[in-house]
Design an enzyme around this catalytic site. Structure first.
Site, PDB file in Angstrom:
ATOM      1  N   HIS A 467     -18.739  -3.634 -13.893  1.00 33.96           N
ATOM      2  CA  HIS A 467     -19.602  -2.452 -13.790  1.00 33.96           C
ATOM      3  C   HIS A 467     -20.493  -2.547 -12.540  1.00 33.96           C
ATOM      4  O   HIS A 467     -20.503  -1.655 -11.698  1.00 33.96           O
ATOM      5  CB  HIS A 467     -20.459  -2.345 -15.060  1.00 33.96           C
ATOM      6  CG  HIS A 467     -21.385  -1.167 -15.080  1.00 33.96           C
ATOM      7  ND1 HIS A 467     -21.114  -0.031 -15.805  1.00 33.96           N
ATOM      8  CD2 HIS A 467     -22.565  -0.931 -14.454  1.00 33.96           C
ATOM      9  CE1 HIS A 467     -22.092   0.847 -15.617  1.00 33.96           C
ATOM     10  NE2 HIS A 467     -22.986   0.318 -14.808  1.00 33.96           N
ATOM     11  N   GLU A 468     -21.204  -3.642 -12.434  1.00 35.37           N
ATOM     12  CA  GLU A 468     -22.108  -3.799 -11.286  1.00 35.37           C
ATOM     13  C   GLU A 468     -21.326  -3.892  -9.982  1.00 35.37           C
ATOM     14  O   GLU A 468     -21.760  -3.393  -8.947  1.00 35.37           O
ATOM     15  CB  GLU A 468     -23.022  -5.023 -11.462  1.00 35.37           C
ATOM     16  CG  GLU A 468     -23.922  -4.987 -12.697  1.00 35.37           C
ATOM     17  CD  GLU A 468     -24.688  -3.678 -12.863  1.00 35.37           C
ATOM     18  OE1 GLU A 468     -25.002  -3.027 -11.851  1.00 35.37           O
ATOM     19  OE2 GLU A 468     -24.948  -3.299 -14.026  1.00 35.37           O
ATOM     20  N   HIS A 471     -20.657  -0.397  -8.818  1.00 29.23           N
ATOM     21  CA  HIS A 471     -21.808   0.143  -8.078  1.00 29.23           C
ATOM     22  C   HIS A 471     -21.830  -0.455  -6.674  1.00 29.23           C
ATOM     23  O   HIS A 471     -22.109   0.233  -5.688  1.00 29.23           O
ATOM     24  CB  HIS A 471     -23.112  -0.237  -8.776  1.00 29.23           C
ATOM     25  CG  HIS A 471     -23.457   0.593  -9.973  1.00 29.23           C
ATOM     26  ND1 HIS A 471     -23.475   1.959  -9.957  1.00 29.23           N
ATOM     27  CD2 HIS A 471     -23.822   0.232 -11.234  1.00 29.23           C
ATOM     28  CE1 HIS A 471     -23.841   2.414 -11.165  1.00 29.23           C
ATOM     29  NE2 HIS A 471     -24.050   1.382 -11.947  1.00 29.23           N
ATOM     30  N   HIS A 474     -19.495   1.170  -4.293  1.00 28.90           N
ATOM     31  CA  HIS A 474     -20.063   2.457  -3.885  1.00 28.90           C
ATOM     32  C   HIS A 474     -21.040   2.262  -2.716  1.00 28.90           C
ATOM     33  O   HIS A 474     -21.065   3.039  -1.766  1.00 28.90           O
ATOM     34  CB  HIS A 474     -20.792   3.058  -5.099  1.00 28.90           C
ATOM     35  CG  HIS A 474     -21.022   4.540  -5.036  1.00 28.90           C
ATOM     36  ND1 HIS A 474     -21.769   5.198  -5.976  1.00 28.90           N
ATOM     37  CD2 HIS A 474     -20.609   5.500  -4.173  1.00 28.90           C
ATOM     38  CE1 HIS A 474     -21.800   6.496  -5.691  1.00 28.90           C
ATOM     39  NE2 HIS A 474     -21.103   6.698  -4.604  1.00 28.90           N
TER      40      HIS A 474
HETATM   41 ZN   LIG Z   1     -24.632   1.370 -14.037  1.00 28.12          ZN
END
Ligand SMILES: [Zn+2]
Length: 677
Positions: A467-468, A471, A474
């Site tokens: 998940h991290e 990010h 991105h």
């Molecule tokens: Zn998040």
């Protein structure tokens, strides 16, 4: 000279952590605020007519060093803090918010921004420039810059009232949470609880000089008891105490505060020219309008409800069979769900952990980023870091060009706050034709290695890492001109797409084969275990969905309409819950009076975004699944239309460019197994 005031003389101009002294921060920030003020003065006192370049772009690039230094400071305050840093934060925070207010209330500056904004159609701006202009204009107008002086006064008064009301709301919830404790003296009453939870309850009692055990309303105490305790009466007692917070007709009662908050928010929105508070909030979200949000929530509700009812029926049968329970109550749901889950899956972390050694999982994430986006991660030791446990990487593309600097900081420490997050030390931007690459970090609190064992992650930690890392991608792949539109600077109901979509790879055989190998034998994780992980991940998804939808609908019922006629919190809430109700109502309980997300935190008219983001990531990943999870064409579309674009284009436009159509809620329901393919 203060090292924070000059360009960093380090490889890739990364933050010179080892040379920064705590006492450098306050003078540096004070000086940089003054310098930024001078930059803004230069804009407002410019005798030339306001143009995009001399006003909008000048404002965007002002305060660059201030941004760098404050991001270093606040990142340290989260990841490696101490008393000194916390004390400096107390001094720095008000300075920065005062400075922020100075800008928003700067009428000369607004006049220039507005002049450019009003001539925008004739300026031949590209999409990104138009977005920046709108963003700047709105940062003034949404704070009342267009209002007449008396209305501005009204707005300030409302803001002041609202911040007081939110504060009181939170204080009351906290006071009620702290006021309750359940003192247990007979060990039989703890039957069912795991040893760790018992131990914690004992310690809590000891800390208060009491015999036996104490259970209270803090999550680490409350959740295990509701999940595992066999004593139904005590679960009932605890659940009712929890649900009663802010609803006790005592001095901590929040009912009037709730009504006051929603009415003042409505008035504030009207003053600024919006129909409701939700219209005000959603203007800067992908969902755009309360109508879209309601339609979205109700569509999901229609489709998830049959599954939820079915799951509830199964759970009721299970509870009847096991304990002869005739009617399931709220305080039974977590308990029997856990028992049923154990029976169906018999899956525990200890079985999975040997397959998820931290180093392998990290390399797996890198490998997946290489297959999808052509990124190469090389660990380097020339980059200065704030703690020896931090790993530093140089990230390059297939041509060998620098893409990003990447920091990974995995283990808990005294100076680190809880949880996991991605953060930015330096944003990406393009200035004077130079593409200045970003410095990105992820910070987690994973199981530490010991002398005899490496760090072995729970499956939840594995998905957290992905998940991290999503990010982080991105941030790393950002390719925009302006730093304030770069990377993760997007509408907040869009920001979880890149992160959540990455989690999907953790459930796929082809991806797990890359990194889920036993730390001792090297054996790849057995596929029977993978199937169990997948199935258990969607266990009771129908009921979970209904629960999330009920909160989203409640939020919209408070913020998406004129609240003037609402005079009873409980009655209003019952109406809002009408279509999502699964368990009998508890008359002495109320959700709204302790719904801190929307009455204290920043989630008002935003609770829907949890489900919204899930739909986005399920729909996006379905595209990968259709074409192959390592299909480079799909990955290229995702990179070019989503990951690299930041907030330069409206997110729905970006999404449609990637996917060819709008996101479909059915994708989420299919992934959850709630509807057939
Ligand atoms: Zn998040």
């Amino acid at each position: 000279m203060n090292i924070l005031l000059k360009p960093f003389q380090t490889p890739f101009s990364t933050a010179p952590f080892s040379k920064i002294k705590n006492e450098d921060f306050l003078p540096a920030i004070t000086t940089l605020i003054e310098e930024t003020k001078a930059e803004i003065n230069a804009i407002t006192s410019n005798p030339e007519v306001p143009t995009y370049k001399n006003t909008i772009e000048a404002l965007e690039f002002s305060g660059a060093q201030l941004d760098r230094v404050t991001s270093i400071f606040f990142n340290l305050n989260s990841a490696e803090t101490n008393d000194d840093i916390q004390k400096i934060a107390q001094e720095v925070s008000p300075l920065l918010s005062e400075f922020g207010n100075d800008i928003t209330l700067n009428e000369a500056l607004f006049k220039r921004v507005k002049a450019v904004y009003e001539s925008r159609e004739s300026l031949h701006l590209n999409a990104e420039q138009m977005m920046l202009l709108e963003k700047q204009y709105k940062s003034f107008s949404r704070n009342g810059a267009n209002l007449a002086e008396d209305k501005k006064q009204t707005l300030r008064a409302l803001d002041k009232d609202l911040s007081k009301l939110s504060l009181s709301f939170g204080e009351n919830v906290l006071a009620e949470t702290n006021a309750f404790e359940m003192h247990i003296t007979d060990e039989n009453d703890l039957s069912g609880l795991p040893e760790g939870a018992k131990e914690a309850a004992k310690q809590l009692a000891e800390s208060k000089d009491k015999d036996g055990w104490i259970i209270n309303l803090d999550y680490p105490s409350y959740i295990p008891f509701m999940t595992y305790a066999d004593n139904r009466e005590l679960r009932k007692k605890l659940a009712i105490a929890f649900g009663k917070r802010g609803f006790g007709n005592n001095k901590f009662d929040n009912q009037d505060i709730v009504l006051n908050i929603v009415k003042k928010r409505f008035e504030r929105a009207n003053l600024l020219g919006y129909k409701t508070h939700a219209n005000f909030v959603l203007e800067e979200r992908m969902a755009k309008t309360p109508e879209n949000v309601s339609e979205f929530l109700n569509e999901l509700l229609d489709k998830a409800k049959p599954a939820a009812i079915n799951e509830l029926k199964n759970l009721e049968d299970f509870a009847k069979e096991l304990d002869n329970i005739d009617r399931l109550e709220k305080w039974d749901s977590g308990y029997y769900a856990e028992k049923l889950k154990q029976k169906l899956f018999d899956l525990d972390d200890e079985k999975l952990k040997p397959y998820f050694q931290l180093e392998n999982v990290t390399q797996g994430a890198f490998k997946i980023a290489e297959k999808l986006y052509g990124l190469h991660f090389e660990e380097v030791d020339t980059i200065d870091k704030y703690h020896e446990e931090v790993s530093t990487y140089k990230v390059t593309n297939d041509k060998g060009d620098l893409v990003s600097i990447f920091y990974a900081d995995f283990f808990p420490r005294a100076g680190k706050r809880n949880g996991a997050w991605m953060t930015v030390y330096k944003s990406q931007y393009i200035k004077n034709n130079e593409n200045s690459r970003p410095h990105i970090s992820i910070v987690c609190n994973f199981t530490k290695p010991t002398k005899s064992k490496p760090s072995l992650l729970t499956f939840n930690e594995v998905t957290t890492l992905f998940h991290e890392f999503g990010h982080a991608l991105h941030g790393m792949l950002a390719n925009t001109t302006y730093p304030s539109l770069s990377g993760t600077s997007v509408f907040w109901d869009f920001v979880e797409l890149p992160s959540q979509v990455m989690e999907n790879w953790c459930f796929e055989k082809e991806a797990l084969e890359i990194f889920a190998t036993h730390y001792k034998t090297g054996e790849v994780i057995p596929m029977a275990l993978v199937s169990k992980i997948k199935e258990s991940a969607t266990f009771h998804e129908g009921m979970q969905t209904l629960r999330q939808l009920s909160f989203g609908l409640l939020d919209m019922s408070w913020h998406g309409q004129d609240p003037s006629a609402i005079d009873n919190v409980k009655t209003h809430e019952l109406e809002a819950f009408e279509n999502t109700k699964l368990y009998p109502d508890v008359a002495e309980n109320c959700m709204s009076t302790a719904f801190s997300h929307i009455f204290q935190g920043g989630y008002s008219a935003g609770y829907y975004s949890y489900k919204w983001a899930e739909v986005l990531d399920a729909d996006a990943f379905e595209y990968f699944k259709e074409e192959g999870i390592f299909n480079t064409d799909v990955a290229k579309k995702f990179k070019e239309n989503v990951l690299s674009q930041g907030g330069t284009v409206d997110p729905m436009v970006l999404y449609k460019r990637f996917r060819g159509k709008e996101p479909q809620p059915e994708a989420l329901l299919r992934r959850a197994g709630l509807i057939k393919k």
